[in-house]
Design a protein around this motif. Structure first.
Motif, PDB file in Angstrom:
ATOM      1  N   ASN A 252       2.385  11.432  -0.866  1.00  0.00           N
ATOM      2  CA  ASN A 252       2.607  12.470  -1.868  1.00  0.00           C
ATOM      3  C   ASN A 252       1.433  12.629  -2.824  1.00  0.00           C
ATOM      4  OD1 ASN A 252       5.494  13.761  -1.852  1.00  0.00           O
ATOM      5  ND2 ASN A 252       5.705  11.659  -1.134  1.00  0.00           N
ATOM      6  N   GLY A 253       0.272  12.060  -2.457  1.00  0.00           N
ATOM      7  CA  GLY A 253      -0.957  12.322  -3.193  1.00  0.00           C
ATOM      8  C   GLY A 253      -1.413  11.262  -4.173  1.00  0.00           C
ATOM      9  N   LEU A 254      -0.659  10.187  -4.359  1.00  0.00           N
ATOM     10  CA  LEU A 254      -1.101   9.128  -5.264  1.00  0.00           C
ATOM     11  C   LEU A 254      -1.878   8.103  -4.456  1.00  0.00           C
ATOM     12  CD1 LEU A 254      -1.052   8.139  -8.192  1.00  0.00           C
ATOM     13  CD2 LEU A 254       0.989   6.819  -7.617  1.00  0.00           C
ATOM     14  N   LYS A 255      -3.139   7.986  -4.725  1.00  0.00           N
ATOM     15  CA  LYS A 255      -4.019   7.099  -3.967  1.00  0.00           C
ATOM     16  C   LYS A 255      -3.961   5.675  -4.506  1.00  0.00           C
ATOM     17  CE  LYS A 255      -5.304  10.582  -1.561  1.00  0.00           C
ATOM     18  NZ  LYS A 255      -4.507  10.895  -0.422  1.00  0.00           N
ATOM     19  N   GLY A 256      -4.509   4.762  -3.715  1.00  0.00           N
ATOM     20  CA  GLY A 256      -4.638   3.378  -4.147  1.00  0.00           C
ATOM     21  C   GLY A 256      -5.846   3.225  -5.063  1.00  0.00           C
TER      22      GLY A 256
END
Length: 120
Positions: A109-113
């Motif tokens: 959903n677009g939240l990167k590490g």
């Protein structure tokens, strides 16, 4: 990503910080149960996903300016940990997803590490 969006995506319950949900945004996520890794790799605006529910999680979050912690596998900390989080303005969420799945859902959903540093 806003916390309300994260709550919806993870079908999470808010345990503390309801009044902060609209104000806080995170830029990355880090899934980990080793607080030494949290200290080594995280700095600010990062969401921590963990299966640990002890006071050390809150103390670690406080040291690296983490404002949001998601407890996985439906875990919920005791009153002492919740009060410590409230005192430090840390939002606590709980999701029934396992750590791996919760991280994957957020990533999709677009939240990167967190960014990789120097080959570590």
């Amino acid at each position: 990503m806003k916390i309300n969006e994260i709550m919806s995506i993870l079908e999470a319950e808010c345990l503390t910080g309801e009044h902060l949900l609209d104000d806080i945004k995170v830029e990355a996520a880090f899934g980990c149960d080793l607080m030494s890794d949290v200290l080594a790799f995280i700095n600010g605006k990062t969401l921590l996903l963990t299966g640990l529910i002890n006071p050390q999680v809150i103390r670690t979050a406080e040291m690296v300016d983490i404002n949001v912690i998601v407890f996985v596998r439906g875990k919920k900390p005791d009153k002492e940990v919740i009060e410590l989080a409230k005192k430090n303005n840390i939002i606590l969420l709980s999701t029934n997803h396992i750590l791996y799945t919760a991280c994957g859902i957020l990533y999709n959903n677009g939240l990167k590490g967190i960014p990789i540093r120097g080959g570590e």
